[in-house]
Design an enzyme around this catalytic site. Sequence first.
Site, PDB file in Angstrom:
ATOM      1  N   ASP A  51       0.849  -1.201   0.000  1.00  0.00           N
ATOM      2  CA  ASP A  51       0.000   0.000   0.000  1.00  0.00           C
ATOM      3  C   ASP A  51       0.881   1.246   0.000  1.00  0.00           C
ATOM      4  O   ASP A  51       1.481   1.581   1.015  1.00  0.00           O
ATOM      5  CB  ASP A  51      -0.874  -0.067   1.268  1.00  0.00           C
ATOM      6  CG  ASP A  51      -1.840   1.108   1.370  1.00  0.00           C
ATOM      7  OD1 ASP A  51      -1.987   1.846   0.380  1.00  0.00           O
ATOM      8  OD2 ASP A  51      -2.444   1.260   2.457  1.00  0.00           O
TER       9      ASP A  51
ATOM     10  N   ASP B 294      -3.917   3.954   2.488  1.00  0.00           N
ATOM     11  CA  ASP B 294      -5.358   3.955   2.756  1.00  0.00           C
ATOM     12  C   ASP B 294      -5.874   2.579   3.184  1.00  0.00           C
ATOM     13  O   ASP B 294      -7.077   2.374   3.309  1.00  0.00           O
ATOM     14  CB  ASP B 294      -6.137   4.456   1.525  1.00  0.00           C
ATOM     15  CG  ASP B 294      -6.025   3.494   0.344  1.00  0.00           C
ATOM     16  OD1 ASP B 294      -5.245   2.510   0.427  1.00  0.00           O
ATOM     17  OD2 ASP B 294      -6.725   3.708  -0.662  1.00  0.00           O
TER      18      ASP B 294
ATOM     19  N   ASP C  78      -1.983  -1.088  -3.758  1.00  0.00           N
ATOM     20  CA  ASP C  78      -2.201  -0.352  -5.002  1.00  0.00           C
ATOM     21  C   ASP C  78      -1.041  -0.588  -5.973  1.00  0.00           C
ATOM     22  O   ASP C  78      -0.029  -1.204  -5.618  1.00  0.00           O
ATOM     23  CB  ASP C  78      -2.402   1.150  -4.717  1.00  0.00           C
ATOM     24  CG  ASP C  78      -1.425   1.655  -3.658  1.00  0.00           C
ATOM     25  OD1 ASP C  78      -0.238   1.293  -3.761  1.00  0.00           O
ATOM     26  OD2 ASP C  78      -1.845   2.383  -2.732  1.00  0.00           O
TER      27      ASP C  78
ATOM     28  N   ASP D 150      -9.538 -15.568 -16.953  1.00  0.00           N
ATOM     29  CA  ASP D 150     -10.403 -16.002 -15.861  1.00  0.00           C
ATOM     30  C   ASP D 150     -11.566 -16.840 -16.401  1.00  0.00           C
ATOM     31  O   ASP D 150     -12.172 -16.482 -17.419  1.00  0.00           O
ATOM     32  CB  ASP D 150     -10.948 -14.744 -15.154  1.00  0.00           C
ATOM     33  CG  ASP D 150     -11.712 -15.064 -13.892  1.00  0.00           C
ATOM     34  OD1 ASP D 150     -11.096 -15.612 -12.961  1.00  0.00           O
ATOM     35  OD2 ASP D 150     -12.918 -14.762 -13.822  1.00  0.00           O
TER      36      ASP D 150
ATOM     37  N   GLU E 214      -7.282 -20.180 -17.002  1.00  0.00           N
ATOM     38  CA  GLU E 214      -7.791 -20.787 -15.785  1.00  0.00           C
ATOM     39  C   GLU E 214      -9.003 -21.595 -16.219  1.00  0.00           C
ATOM     40  O   GLU E 214     -10.096 -21.068 -16.405  1.00  0.00           O
ATOM     41  CB  GLU E 214      -8.219 -19.722 -14.761  1.00  0.00           C
ATOM     42  CG  GLU E 214      -8.660 -20.345 -13.444  1.00  0.00           C
ATOM     43  CD  GLU E 214      -9.935 -19.776 -12.837  1.00  0.00           C
ATOM     44  OE1 GLU E 214     -10.197 -20.056 -11.678  1.00  0.00           O
ATOM     45  OE2 GLU E 214     -10.685 -19.061 -13.534  1.00  0.00           O
TER      46      GLU E 214
HETATM   47  C1  BGC Z   1     -11.166 -16.318  -9.945  1.00  0.00           C
HETATM   48  C2  BGC Z   1     -11.961 -16.113  -8.700  1.00  0.00           C
HETATM   49  C3  BGC Z   1     -13.251 -15.427  -9.081  1.00  0.00           C
HETATM   50  C4  BGC Z   1     -14.004 -16.176 -10.182  1.00  0.00           C
HETATM   51  C5  BGC Z   1     -15.046 -15.342 -10.815  1.00  0.00           C
HETATM   52  C6  BGC Z   1     -12.058 -17.228 -10.724  1.00  0.00           C
HETATM   53  O1  BGC Z   1     -11.887 -18.449 -10.949  1.00  0.00           O
HETATM   54  O2  BGC Z   1      -9.906 -16.877  -9.727  1.00  0.00           O
HETATM   55  O3  BGC Z   1     -11.255 -15.400  -7.740  1.00  0.00           O
HETATM   56  O4  BGC Z   1     -14.082 -15.358  -7.951  1.00  0.00           O
HETATM   57  O5  BGC Z   1     -13.142 -16.549 -11.208  1.00  0.00           O
HETATM   58  O6  BGC Z   1     -14.474 -14.356 -11.613  1.00  0.00           O
END
Ligand code: BGC
Length: 497
Positions: free
Chosen positions: A23, A27, A31, A188, A249
Amino acid sequence: MLGNDDWWRDAVVYQVYPRSFADADGDGTGDLAGVRDRLGYLSELGVDAIWLSPFYTSPMADGGYDVADYRDVDPMFGSLADFDALVADAHARDIRVIVDLVPNHSSDRHPWFQAGLRERYIFRDKPNDWESIFGGPAWTQVEDGSWYLHLFAPEQPDLNWDNPEVRAEFRGILRFWLDRGVDGFRIDVAHGMVKAEGLPDVGQKDGPQAEMLGDEQVPYFDQDGVHEIYREWRPILDSYPGGRMAVAEAWVSSPERLARYIGPQELHQAFNFEFMMADFHAKSFRAVIEKSLKEAELVGAPTTWVLSNHDKPRHVTRHGGLARARAATLLMLALPGSAYLYNGEELGLPEVLDLPDELRQDPAFLRRGQSRDGCRVPLPWTSADGLGWRDPWLPIPAEWAELSAEAQQDDPGSTLNLYRAALKLRKRHPALGGGTLRWLDSPKDVLAIERDPGLIVVLNTGEEPARVDLPGEVLLSSGPLMEDGVIPPDTTVWLQR
Ligand code: BGC
């Protein structure tokens, strides 16, 4: 200095969870300027790249995985100028930058959702039986009686990838960040965007559907149509110089299904979560490593290794203590492929198990009582009061003063210095991240491998010290050794023949 388009193949990538890392403005929320301030630390640690979890404009209903503006930085994390400065400084230190792309859903605060552009989301007159990953139904009703789909929280409406405008928008978003110099993307929910035609019921009601169905695919994950999107994205990545990459992912049912995401037409890599799920046992590790290597062969790209991330309990706690975590880490860092580290694991941080419920922020906690907040507690930088933070967004345990970066800096036995030493050796011996792997005979509960001629890695997961007949000079060990050739329990040793 940056070069080598294949850099990602054996890279050590450090995941920064921006809210919890450092940080700069005091705050209580980390960041981008905080990350920039710590580039010296990351460089000394020896990582090749950082992956930044989302820092985009967001109401933070899911820690930033609910994006309201894909082309801007949330003021809580800084500005685009801070981002540009971070990329420039990281590159000057030879550290690449990967950003998180969240294409399955936006925030309900995204201007499209706010403007009622329904054809860009998935609205229906009646819900089907799909469940949210965070628990409860995957549908929420709006004022006029219709329902919209959200595979995650209600504040994360799923985008409609059948709509060409959505596709065009994301091609533009990719270019926007590539133009700013990012080296790659972590995609993601990469298995999510396309849903089965007609949104058929799953037909199973109790418990999270995606976990219950085992090998059968649910109609909202891993649909064939998703590959078309990656085939559109790959030429965009390839049109930029310097080896821009993407890592998926993707939670799918088999290595064969995962392999379909990877290759010269689609994405470069996909996370191999099986290693993260393995028990701390020689047999489980061996089974997963063998399977992962086969999978890598299948796709012609090295696999990724992960022990911790922002979604799972930290591996110190999962594996039952710091000694085991250090041993697992030295195993991971000697396997062929790239390794993804999660901020704070280099300090040996455990999962925080006793956060008061009222401070927990994970939407999964509210919907199904499971919280990922315990691995998202801010990192202790100093041992002084506050541990480097003023009023952090989650409280940092006072006993982490002993685990702070400052406390570990000059302690040769610290976990921080173990990671530094391991990454230094990995640079000196490229065979550790690349090369071949051969299994050596070893006693029960011991795993012994040879990496390229001469580098030997031995892990003892048993309860007794193990005598192994593997002569060599000790390069590094995850814990104190006894006499020559005897490996204590919960210890990994790297030897040079
Ligand atoms: C991310 C999570 C997130 C989800 C929804 C994933 O697999 O790693 O942290 O909550 O996608 O976006």
